[in-house]
Write an enzyme that holds these catalytic residues in place. Sequence first.
Site, short mmCIF file in Angstrom:
data_model
loop_
_atom_site.label_atom_id
_atom_site.label_comp_id
_atom_site.label_asym_id
_atom_site.label_seq_id
_atom_site.Cartn_x
_atom_site.Cartn_y
_atom_site.Cartn_z
N THR A 154 -20.64 33.18 -25.83
CA THR A 154 -20.93 33.61 -27.25
C THR A 154 -19.84 32.67 -28.10
O THR A 154 -18.78 32.38 -28.01
CB THR A 154 -20.47 35.05 -27.56
OG1 THR A 154 -21.00 35.92 -26.59
CG2 THR A 154 -20.28 35.14 -29.02
N LYS A 194 -25.93 36.88 -32.09
CA LYS A 194 -25.11 37.44 -31.06
C LYS A 194 -23.96 37.83 -32.06
O LYS A 194 -23.32 38.74 -31.93
CB LYS A 194 -24.84 36.28 -30.15
CG LYS A 194 -23.50 36.71 -29.36
CD LYS A 194 -23.85 37.96 -28.49
CE LYS A 194 -22.74 38.58 -27.60
NZ LYS A 194 -22.76 39.76 -27.10
N LYS A 199 -12.13 36.94 -30.83
CA LYS A 199 -12.90 35.75 -31.10
C LYS A 199 -14.07 35.76 -31.84
O LYS A 199 -14.34 35.33 -32.76
CB LYS A 199 -13.09 35.18 -29.77
CG LYS A 199 -13.98 33.64 -29.41
CD LYS A 199 -15.11 33.83 -29.09
CE LYS A 199 -15.42 34.41 -27.65
NZ LYS A 199 -16.78 34.39 -27.28
P1 NAP Z 1 -14.11 36.00 -18.76
O1 NAP Z 1 -14.18 36.96 -17.50
O2 NAP Z 1 -12.94 35.79 -19.57
O3 NAP Z 1 -14.34 34.44 -17.89
C1 NAP Z 1 -14.26 33.39 -18.52
C2 NAP Z 1 -14.76 32.00 -17.75
O4 NAP Z 1 -14.66 30.91 -18.66
C3 NAP Z 1 -14.17 31.72 -16.55
O5 NAP Z 1 -15.06 31.53 -15.44
C4 NAP Z 1 -13.24 30.58 -16.69
O6 NAP Z 1 -12.88 30.08 -15.76
C5 NAP Z 1 -13.81 30.09 -17.75
N1 NAP Z 1 -13.33 28.81 -18.64
C6 NAP Z 1 -12.60 29.39 -19.74
N2 NAP Z 1 -12.11 28.13 -20.19
C7 NAP Z 1 -12.67 27.22 -19.52
C8 NAP Z 1 -12.41 25.61 -19.60
N3 NAP Z 1 -11.66 25.16 -20.52
N4 NAP Z 1 -13.33 24.99 -18.67
C9 NAP Z 1 -14.16 25.58 -17.76
N5 NAP Z 1 -14.19 27.00 -17.62
C10 NAP Z 1 -13.23 27.63 -18.40
O7 NAP Z 1 -15.41 35.96 -19.74
P2 NAP Z 1 -16.58 36.77 -19.68
O8 NAP Z 1 -16.34 38.18 -20.05
O9 NAP Z 1 -17.36 36.42 -18.14
O10 NAP Z 1 -17.22 36.29 -20.87
C11 NAP Z 1 -17.93 34.95 -21.00
C12 NAP Z 1 -18.75 34.56 -22.32
O11 NAP Z 1 -19.69 35.68 -22.48
C13 NAP Z 1 -17.70 34.84 -23.67
O12 NAP Z 1 -17.95 33.77 -24.47
C14 NAP Z 1 -17.84 36.21 -24.03
O13 NAP Z 1 -17.87 36.34 -25.23
C15 NAP Z 1 -19.46 36.33 -23.78
N6 NAP Z 1 -19.76 37.81 -23.33
C16 NAP Z 1 -19.09 38.62 -22.45
C17 NAP Z 1 -19.54 39.96 -22.41
C18 NAP Z 1 -18.76 40.89 -21.56
O14 NAP Z 1 -19.19 41.98 -21.67
N7 NAP Z 1 -17.76 40.64 -20.49
C19 NAP Z 1 -20.76 40.28 -22.99
C20 NAP Z 1 -21.71 39.45 -23.60
C21 NAP Z 1 -21.09 38.13 -23.87
P3 NAP Z 1 -11.54 30.20 -14.90
O15 NAP Z 1 -11.88 31.20 -13.91
O16 NAP Z 1 -10.83 29.02 -14.36
O17 NAP Z 1 -10.37 30.75 -15.96
#
Ligand code: NAP
Length: 289
Positions: free
Chosen positions: A98, A173, A241
């Site tokens: 997102t 989104k 965010k």
């Molecule tokens: P998360 O659990 O916090 O995971 C974040 C991921 O991003 C990890 O794999 C992290 O790697 C990687 N990352 C962060 N900074 C990075 C960088 N500079 N270079 C390379 N990798 C990096 O997040 P999530 O919940 O999976 O969400 C991911 C995205 O989907 C976000 O944009 C969120 O807003 C969106 N989203 C989330 C949900 C939900 O319910 N969780 C639903 C819809 C959309 P590391 O492991 O190395 O930290």
Amino acid sequence: MDTVQIGWVGLGNMGTAIVQNLLKNGCSVNVYNRTKEKETAVVQAGARSQESMQQLVHNSSIVFTMVSDDAAVKEVYSGEKGLLSHAPGGKIFVDMSTVSPDTSRYLAEVCNKSGNDFLEAPVSGSVKPAQEGTLIILCGGPVEAYQKVKPYFDIIGKLSLHLGENGKGSSAKLAINYFLALNLQGLAETVLFAQDKGVKMEDMLTIINEGALANGITKGKAASIVNNSFPAAFALKHLAKDLRLADGQGIQTPLFSPVLHTFQQALQNGLGEEDVMAIFKYLQQGKGS
Ligand code: NAP
């Protein structure tokens, strides 16, 4: 499923669940995560770990990314060792993070410059729909690329919508996540008001969830409220965010500022790593009034 090699960058809460579902459905998936240990679960399920993002691009025809925020996607695509650093042309990149519509348009531009297609495809739905393959995919970008990726969208989600050119998917989104934030704050405030008047929390949640106002959020978050336990399915820092991104896109509705304020304050009160429903904890302390 077939011989197309899928690449996947970002194995956080969402990426891990989606990759496990793709593997379950017979897809061939190459994975890369910045923190290597987070690859273990999907590698045990059959994914192939890649040493670098360059190697992942080399070995994959369609490359999905799902990382935290705008800065992270820009680093993943355009960084010195990023996806585009040695990308030959002819690949399709699909960002499911997102991010701002401006960032999606920027990514499209840099991918196109190197002869590659780009789609943004953020999702509505959290970890459980990701595990079950019932997300809703909000896609922006060239329709021809969308058609090529659709068989995989059909595994990842129960519905994918092609909304138009790059930027449209990210805009949709941000809009749906504003509605999510309204739902979460509405639920928290309603339960707290009832509790203040002597109605038990459990009873108020039953009234909501047995009636016409019940939805996936009111039902799915009830247990966290009752147990006062908010492990992150969707971390509060990410929804804060998304609200800031909507702010950046000029949203000016009457309820927006108070909701943004609540989530920002909850974030500053140390709740960023907890679930989005942890705003209940923040509001319960009488903050936000
Ligand atoms: P998360 O659990 O916090 O995971 C974040 C991921 O991003 C990890 O794999 C992290 O790697 C990687 N990352 C962060 N900074 C990075 C960088 N500079 N270079 C390379 N990798 C990096 O997040 P999530 O919940 O999976 O969400 C991911 C995205 O989907 C976000 O944009 C969120 O807003 C969106 N989203 C989330 C949900 C939900 O319910 N969780 C639903 C819809 C959309 P590391 O492991 O190395 O930290």
